[in-house]
Structures are given as structure tokens and as C-alpha cells.
Write a protein that holds these residues in place. Structure first.
Motif, PDB file in Angstrom:
ATOM      1  N   LYS A  50      82.577  -8.776  82.994  1.00 25.38           N
ATOM      2  CA  LYS A  50      82.580  -7.857  81.852  1.00 25.38           C
ATOM      3  C   LYS A  50      81.213  -7.777  81.189  1.00 25.38           C
ATOM      4  O   LYS A  50      80.858  -6.755  80.596  1.00 25.38           O
ATOM      5  CB  LYS A  50      83.626  -8.297  80.829  1.00 25.38           C
ATOM      6  CG  LYS A  50      85.057  -7.989  81.239  1.00 25.38           C
ATOM      7  CD  LYS A  50      86.027  -8.355  80.132  1.00 25.38           C
ATOM      8  CE  LYS A  50      87.458  -7.967  80.513  1.00 25.38           C
ATOM      9  NZ  LYS A  50      88.425  -8.329  79.450  1.00 25.38           N
ATOM     10  N   GLU A  51      80.459  -8.856  81.298  1.00 24.25           N
ATOM     11  CA  GLU A  51      79.115  -8.894  80.689  1.00 24.25           C
ATOM     12  C   GLU A  51      78.058  -8.272  81.591  1.00 24.25           C
ATOM     13  O   GLU A  51      76.875  -8.272  81.237  1.00 24.25           O
ATOM     14  CB  GLU A  51      78.724 -10.333  80.357  1.00 24.25           C
ATOM     15  CG  GLU A  51      79.552 -10.986  79.252  1.00 24.25           C
ATOM     16  CD  GLU A  51      80.963 -11.333  79.717  1.00 24.25           C
ATOM     17  OE1 GLU A  51      81.888 -11.273  78.883  1.00 24.25           O
ATOM     18  OE2 GLU A  51      81.133 -11.662  80.909  1.00 24.25           O
ATOM     19  N   GLY A  52      78.475  -7.759  82.752  1.00 27.25           N
ATOM     20  CA  GLY A  52      77.512  -7.151  83.670  1.00 27.25           C
ATOM     21  C   GLY A  52      76.767  -8.151  84.518  1.00 27.25           C
ATOM     22  O   GLY A  52      75.693  -7.848  85.051  1.00 27.25           O
ATOM     23  N   LYS A  53      77.331  -9.339  84.710  1.00 31.52           N
ATOM     24  CA  LYS A  53      76.702 -10.392  85.506  1.00 31.52           C
ATOM     25  C   LYS A  53      77.292 -10.405  86.910  1.00 31.52           C
ATOM     26  O   LYS A  53      78.503 -10.285  87.095  1.00 31.52           O
ATOM     27  CB  LYS A  53      76.891 -11.762  84.848  1.00 31.52           C
ATOM     28  CG  LYS A  53      76.424 -11.834  83.396  1.00 31.52           C
ATOM     29  CD  LYS A  53      74.928 -11.622  83.270  1.00 31.52           C
ATOM     30  CE  LYS A  53      74.468 -11.816  81.823  1.00 31.52           C
ATOM     31  NZ  LYS A  53      73.020 -11.596  81.672  1.00 31.52           N
ATOM     32  N   GLU A  54      76.441 -10.610  87.910  1.00 31.33           N
ATOM     33  CA  GLU A  54      76.868 -10.603  89.302  1.00 31.33           C
ATOM     34  C   GLU A  54      77.170 -12.019  89.783  1.00 31.33           C
ATOM     35  O   GLU A  54      76.337 -12.914  89.680  1.00 31.33           O
ATOM     36  CB  GLU A  54      75.779  -9.984  90.188  1.00 31.33           C
ATOM     37  CG  GLU A  54      76.209  -9.808  91.629  1.00 31.33           C
ATOM     38  CD  GLU A  54      75.185  -9.069  92.483  1.00 31.33           C
ATOM     39  OE1 GLU A  54      75.485  -8.782  93.655  1.00 31.33           O
ATOM     40  OE2 GLU A  54      74.076  -8.793  91.967  1.00 31.33           O
ATOM     41  N   ILE A  55      78.384 -12.203  90.317  1.00 35.59           N
ATOM     42  CA  ILE A  55      78.793 -13.512  90.811  1.00 35.59           C
ATOM     43  C   ILE A  55      79.517 -13.360  92.151  1.00 35.59           C
ATOM     44  O   ILE A  55      79.820 -12.243  92.584  1.00 35.59           O
ATOM     45  CB  ILE A  55      79.707 -14.245  89.804  1.00 35.59           C
ATOM     46  CG1 ILE A  55      81.057 -13.519  89.674  1.00 35.59           C
ATOM     47  CG2 ILE A  55      79.036 -14.374  88.452  1.00 35.59           C
ATOM     48  CD1 ILE A  55      82.083 -14.332  88.903  1.00 35.59           C
ATOM     49  N   ALA A  56      79.818 -14.481  92.795  1.00 38.79           N
ATOM     50  CA  ALA A  56      80.500 -14.462  94.083  1.00 38.79           C
ATOM     51  C   ALA A  56      81.985 -14.159  93.916  1.00 38.79           C
ATOM     52  O   ALA A  56      82.613 -14.573  92.934  1.00 38.79           O
ATOM     53  CB  ALA A  56      80.326 -15.802  94.790  1.00 38.79           C
ATOM     54  N   VAL A  57      82.552 -13.459  94.888  1.00 37.48           N
ATOM     55  CA  VAL A  57      83.968 -13.080  94.850  1.00 37.48           C
ATOM     56  C   VAL A  57      84.879 -14.301  94.882  1.00 37.48           C
ATOM     57  O   VAL A  57      85.949 -14.300  94.261  1.00 37.48           O
ATOM     58  CB  VAL A  57      84.287 -12.130  96.019  1.00 37.48           C
ATOM     59  CG1 VAL A  57      85.777 -12.063  96.300  1.00 37.48           C
ATOM     60  CG2 VAL A  57      83.770 -10.730  95.723  1.00 37.48           C
ATOM     61  N   ALA A  58      84.493 -15.358  95.587  1.00 38.33           N
ATOM     62  CA  ALA A  58      85.360 -16.530  95.731  1.00 38.33           C
ATOM     63  C   ALA A  58      85.776 -17.096  94.381  1.00 38.33           C
ATOM     64  O   ALA A  58      86.947 -17.462  94.182  1.00 38.33           O
ATOM     65  CB  ALA A  58      84.659 -17.605  96.554  1.00 38.33           C
ATOM     66  N   GLN A  59      84.848 -17.158  93.430  1.00 41.45           N
ATOM     67  CA  GLN A  59      85.194 -17.711  92.119  1.00 41.45           C
ATOM     68  C   GLN A  59      86.017 -16.715  91.288  1.00 41.45           C
ATOM     69  O   GLN A  59      86.751 -17.131  90.389  1.00 41.45           O
ATOM     70  CB  GLN A  59      83.935 -18.138  91.365  1.00 41.45           C
ATOM     71  CG  GLN A  59      83.416 -19.504  91.780  1.00 41.45           C
ATOM     72  CD  GLN A  59      83.073 -19.597  93.249  1.00 41.45           C
ATOM     73  OE1 GLN A  59      82.175 -18.895  93.714  1.00 41.45           O
ATOM     74  NE2 GLN A  59      83.777 -20.431  94.012  1.00 41.45           N
ATOM     75  N   VAL A  60      85.915 -15.440  91.594  1.00 35.57           N
ATOM     76  CA  VAL A  60      86.783 -14.453  90.944  1.00 35.57           C
ATOM     77  C   VAL A  60      88.233 -14.698  91.367  1.00 35.57           C
ATOM     78  O   VAL A  60      89.151 -14.710  90.544  1.00 35.57           O
ATOM     79  CB  VAL A  60      86.360 -13.015  91.308  1.00 35.57           C
ATOM     80  CG1 VAL A  60      87.295 -11.996  90.663  1.00 35.57           C
ATOM     81  CG2 VAL A  60      84.924 -12.756  90.871  1.00 35.57           C
ATOM     82  N   VAL A  61      88.427 -14.894  92.669  1.00 39.65           N
ATOM     83  CA  VAL A  61      89.768 -15.191  93.193  1.00 39.65           C
ATOM     84  C   VAL A  61      90.316 -16.472  92.559  1.00 39.65           C
ATOM     85  O   VAL A  61      91.470 -16.526  92.105  1.00 39.65           O
ATOM     86  CB  VAL A  61      89.716 -15.335  94.726  1.00 39.65           C
ATOM     87  CG1 VAL A  61      91.026 -15.873  95.283  1.00 39.65           C
ATOM     88  CG2 VAL A  61      89.388 -13.989  95.375  1.00 39.65           C
ATOM     89  N   GLN A  62      89.481 -17.500  92.496  1.00 34.57           N
ATOM     90  CA  GLN A  62      89.933 -18.775  91.933  1.00 34.57           C
ATOM     91  C   GLN A  62      90.228 -18.661  90.434  1.00 34.57           C
ATOM     92  O   GLN A  62      91.178 -19.279  89.935  1.00 34.57           O
ATOM     93  CB  GLN A  62      88.885 -19.846  92.213  1.00 34.57           C
ATOM     94  CG  GLN A  62      88.769 -20.196  93.688  1.00 34.57           C
ATOM     95  CD  GLN A  62      87.459 -20.864  94.061  1.00 34.57           C
ATOM     96  OE1 GLN A  62      86.609 -21.136  93.205  1.00 34.57           O
ATOM     97  NE2 GLN A  62      87.259 -21.116  95.357  1.00 34.57           N
ATOM     98  N   ALA A  63      89.433 -17.867  89.720  1.00 31.50           N
ATOM     99  CA  ALA A  63      89.699 -17.667  88.292  1.00 31.50           C
ATOM    100  C   ALA A  63      91.012 -16.916  88.084  1.00 31.50           C
ATOM    101  O   ALA A  63      91.792 -17.248  87.177  1.00 31.50           O
ATOM    102  CB  ALA A  63      88.540 -16.902  87.647  1.00 31.50           C
TER     103      ALA A  63
END
Length: 507
Positions: A50-63
Motif C-alpha cells: 500500500k505504501e508503494g514498496k516493492e517486495i517478494a511475492v512469497a512474503q505476501v502469500v505468507q502474510a
């Protein structure tokens, strides 16, 4: 009570990401507020917070599994490969620079500071951290450069659970060899072992469990079966080339060039009963699909050149002229245009290349990277999707390039870009050709929108003279939840949770 636990693996693709997600969901079900964490990811599948920061998909799934909001601290370092010896480095969600391995490792102190700060901030806000390692912790030639395995466990004061993939064979050697190559202190940190991806009844591996425990002196917490029914995004590799549902009616071909990024955009089609999705690398594999998708790319010019060299470009143009539906996402959208220029040598090519000219657009690659979540309103230029203002689509942008429409080409979406809770100025996105069968957009995750995805499938069915699907179906969010709960149920069934909780809470 330990406030962290770490899942490490005997090799890449041992199942660390999925088992970390399983533990996150189990902890959430049991009333704990857990946060996933991986100090350093290497992946072309990324997501924008939401803050416009780019991260890995794996941690999105885990979150999602943990039922918490994803944040940049969960994936503070992301490496996006752009060549065999070069990656774009993303630090705390922002582009740092393109770097070769030696230059990257020279920044170790800076990177360690970022990791420590992320761990500290997460620990202040959550009951427990579920850490994920990378590759194998016993790569002895890289021990002094380690940022993702035992060094991360040390920073987080986390006991380690070692996961081994039995499906590939060599499970005894991989477990015993990994532990043997660790230092004494590192071995002490490993508190348990999980054997993963067992085909058949896990109980049949009882003698194997006894042998592992005798050889290592470590408790085997369980044997997880191979979960054929599981459908969650993969971090960094396609496990299959074809996802075919029984009695499928629609054939979708995704062009799998080397720099393909965010192929998780198309996971939503895998659960559609009428759809087969294929990842195509050769002209002979393309055949005559109902829909061709050019996905995102981290190396757009090189991947466009691959289309020409493989003769896929000529075949895609030929099929577009016959009326086949063609969609370009992000880098794929750029490829559909007349020209792509890289004046600042961002991709290491420093060149200009002719596009497929299926859309009248031109793109110039720029250093500034657009990373935004967006809310999109359809301008009703697509044949299959007509919507009112109340039918808002969601997605996100990750691109370095400015695309200009020429010759009166029509945009597809009106966007409200989101960042830090504020709405920026309205912009227009995408282009569709006059015939309506070729269009492109910068929006990733566009197919997550259930109505949009279903309208596209029904359009393809109708185009073939088939009846549209009118059966009520679960939403993408409901299907994802079912997967998390199924994963957690299997984890509870096959893992000694009482022993695992002792490791976590009595450590």
C-alpha cells in the motif's frame, strides 16, 4: 518464549516458502499474531505494498496466510536478476542500483543494518516471526557472505527447522550432509527436521525417520505429503509448463521468455474449470490458442529479441491478424508497440528495438520506477468488459518506462494511483487496437478481479460458439483462503505440533 522460528531447506525448492505459509496459518488459527520474514529474496515475482514498496511475492502469500497486512519489513532485500551476473537491488522496497555479485557483497554491512532494523521493527509489532531461509545453509564457500540463512537466524535469535525434499531423491544425504557441513553452533540451532513432498502414505517412511534421527540426533517433526491439490503462487520458478483442467474449453498460451516476471499474474486462471494455461518457449509449442499473453519482463529488449530469434514474434503477429486475442502485461504491453528505446542503458543494451507493432504505442525506458497500487475504472473500450463507475478494478504497477499512444489509439483504463493512503492525479493506462482483439496494460494482478476474469473467459467461450459459464463460482479470495486452510490442516495432520510449539515457546 522465543519470538522467532526459522524454516531452512536442504536445497532450493525444498518447500520452505509453503511450509512457512502453513505455519503462519496454523499460528493465526491458534490466536498468535505472526509475521513472515525473509531477509534476502532473489525473484522476478514481486508485489507492491500500500505504501508503494516493492517486495517478494512469497512474503505476501505468507502474510495472507498469517492474516496480517503485508509490509516492506517482511522482505527488506529483493534481488531481481537482469543477467547471469547482474541484479537490480531493491532495498526496503526502493531501487538501490544494478549490481554484480562482488559489488553486492561489498555492501554487507549496509545490508546487515537493514536486516537488523527490519527484524527489530517486526518483533516490536508481532507475537512471533516466521523466518524463511534461502537455498541451503551449508554453502561453505559463501558462509562469510550469508545474509539469509544462519546469519538471519542469529540476528532474530531463531531456532531452525530444516526441511528436506524427498521427491527429488537423496533425502538422507542432503539432511546428514547439510548438518555435517554446519559449524557446531549452527548445528545446535537446528532443533528439528521436516521431510517434505512424500508421495504415498507418510507413515510408510517410519524406518526412514528412525534412520534420520539416529544419524543426526535431531527430532523429525513429521513427514509432509506431496500436496497435489495445493494452488498457491510460486516464488521463483514454474513447477509445471501446462495447467490443464479436465474438459477445458479455452486454451491460453503465456509466452515464457527468459526474463519473464510476475507470472503469478496468471495463477487465477488455474482454478477456472474451462481453462488450460500453457507456458510457451518455442514457436512449435504455440499452436493455435484462444488467447496469447505476453507477460511482464525484467529485460524487455532482450526478451523482445528472443521473440524475433525464436520466430515467435512472426507467429504472434500472424495470429493477431487472424483475430486471435492478444494481451500484453507491463513489459509485454511495451513489446506490442512500435518501438522500445533504452537511452540510459538501464537494461545493459543501450539500444532501440522495433516492437511487434500490434499497438500504435512507443516506449522509452526511464530510470524512475513506478511502483503503485491502483484502482482502475474501465473506459469500456474492451469488447468483453463493460462497467460502470461502481465496478472498480484493483491492481498494481511495477515498471520503468513511459509509453505514449500515437495515431489516436484509445486508452483502456482510468487510474487512481494509490500511495501511502493518498490518491495521486488521475492517469490513463493501456491501449487497445481498432479490432479490439489486441490490448495491453501496465496493471499487474488485473486477473485477480473476478468479474473481469470471468468476463474475459466468457468472451472467449462465446467467440468459439460455446455457451458462457453461468455457474456461480468462488472468488479468487475464497479460493486462496481454502488453500491456506487446506495447507494448515495437512500441516496439523502430519507435523508434531506439540513438539514444534515446544521448540518455539520453550526455547
Amino acid at each position: 518464549m522465543a519470538d522467532a522460528v526459522m524454516i531452512q531447506g536442504t536445497a532450493s525448492d525444498a518447500g520452505k516458502s509453503i511450509l512457512a505459509a502453513a505455519l503462519c496459518r496454523v499460528l493465526a488459527q491458534d490466536g498468535y499474531r505472526a509475521a513472515p520474514f525473509k531477509s534476502q529474496n532473489m525473484s522476478l515475482n514481486s508485489y507492491i505494498t500500500k505504501e508503494g514498496k516493492e517486495i517478494a511475492v512469497a512474503q505476501v502469500v505468507q502474510a495472507e496466510a498469517a492474516k496480517v497486512e503485508v509490509e516492506v519489513n517482511m522482505s527488506p532485500i529483493l534481488m531481481k536478476p537482469i543477467a547471469d551476473d547482474m541484479s537490480q537491488i531493491i532495498l526496503k522496497g526502493e531501487v538501490f542500483k544494478n549490481m554484480k555479485a562482488a559489488a553486492y557483497f561489498a555492501e554487507k554491512e549496509r545490508l546487515l543494518k537493514i536486516i537488523k532494523e527490519a527484524v527489530s521493527e517486526l518483533k516490536a509489532n508481532y507475537d512471533l516471526l516466521v523466518l524463511e531461509g534461502g537455498g541451503n545453509p551449508a554453502e561453505v564457500n559463501l558462509r562469510d557472505k550469508d545474509l539469509v540463512n544462519m546469519k538471519a537466524a542469529e540476528i532474530a535469535a531463531a531456532p531452525v527447522i530444516l526441511v528436506a525434499d524427498i521427491d527429488k531423491g537423496g533425502v538422507f544425504a542432503s539432511i546428514v550432509g547439510t548438518l555435517d557441513l554446519l559449524t557446531e553452533n549452527e548445528r545446535k540451532r537446528v532443533k528439528g527436521i521436516i521431510v517434505n513432498k512424500f508421495r504415498g502414505e507418510p507413515e510408510a517412511f517410519k524406518s526412514g525417520v528412525e534412520l534420520i534421527e539416529k544419524q543426526t540426533g535431531k527430532k523429525v517433526l513429521g513427514v509432509m505429503p506431496y500436496l497435489d491439490k495445493l494452488n498457491l503462487p510460486s516464488e521463483d520458478s514454474l513447477q509445471q509448463q501446462i495447467y490443464s483442467n479436465q474438459d477445458y474449453k479455452i486454451d491460453i498460451a503465456v509466452i515464457a521468455y527468459l526474463g519473464m516476471s510476475n507470472f503469478t499474474d496468471f495463477d487465477y486462471f488455474k482454478t477456472e474449470k474451462d481453462v488450460q494455461i500453457r507456458y510457451v518457449k518455442k514457436e512449435a509449442e504455440l499452436k493455435e490458442p484462444d488467447l496469447i499473453i505476453l507477460p511482464g519482463s525484467k529485460t524487455t529488449i532482450n526478451d523482445l529479441q528472443f521473440l524475433y530469434d525464436s520466430k515467435l514474434a512472426a507467429e504472434i503477429i500472424k495470429q493477431a491478424e487472424k483475430g486471435t486475442e492478444i494481451i500484453g502485461i507491463c513489459g509485454g504491453y511495451q513489446m506490442l508497440g512500435q518501438k522500445i528505446s533504452d537511452p540510459d542503458n538501464l537494461e545493459g543494451s543501450g539500444q532501440e528495438i522495433e516492437g511487434l507493432s500490434l499497438l500504435q504505442i512507443r516506449t522509452v525506458l526511464e530510470a524512475k520506477k513506478v511502483t503503485r497500487q491502483v484502482r482502475a475504472e474501465s473506459l469500456n473500450k474492451l469488447k468483453f468488459f463493460k462497467s460502470g463507475r461502481e465496478q472498480v478494478l484493483t491492481g498494481f504497477e511495477i515498471h520503468q518506462g513511459k509509453t505514449i499512444r500515437v495515431s489516436g489509439q484509445q486508452p483502456v483504463f482510468k487510474l487512481n494511483r494509490q500511495k501511502s493512503g493518498e490518491v495521486e492525479k488521475i492517469v490513463f493506462d493501456g491501449t487497445v487496437n481498432e479490432s479490439g482483439n489486441v490490448w495491453g496494460t501496465y496493471l499487474h494482478d488485473i486477473f485477480k478481479n473476478d468479474g473481469f476474469r470471468k468476463s474475459l473467459i466468457n468472451h472467449l467461450l462465446t467467440k468459439k460458439g460455446l455457451s458462457p459459464d453461468s455457474e456461480p463460482a468462488k472468488t479468487a479470495a475464497e479460493i486462496r483462503e481454502d488453500n491456506y486452510n487446506y495447507l494448515a490442516a495437512e500441516f496439523r495432520k502430519h507435523i508434531d505440533l506439540e513438539e514444534l510449539y515446544k521448540i518455539i515457546f520453550d526455547n
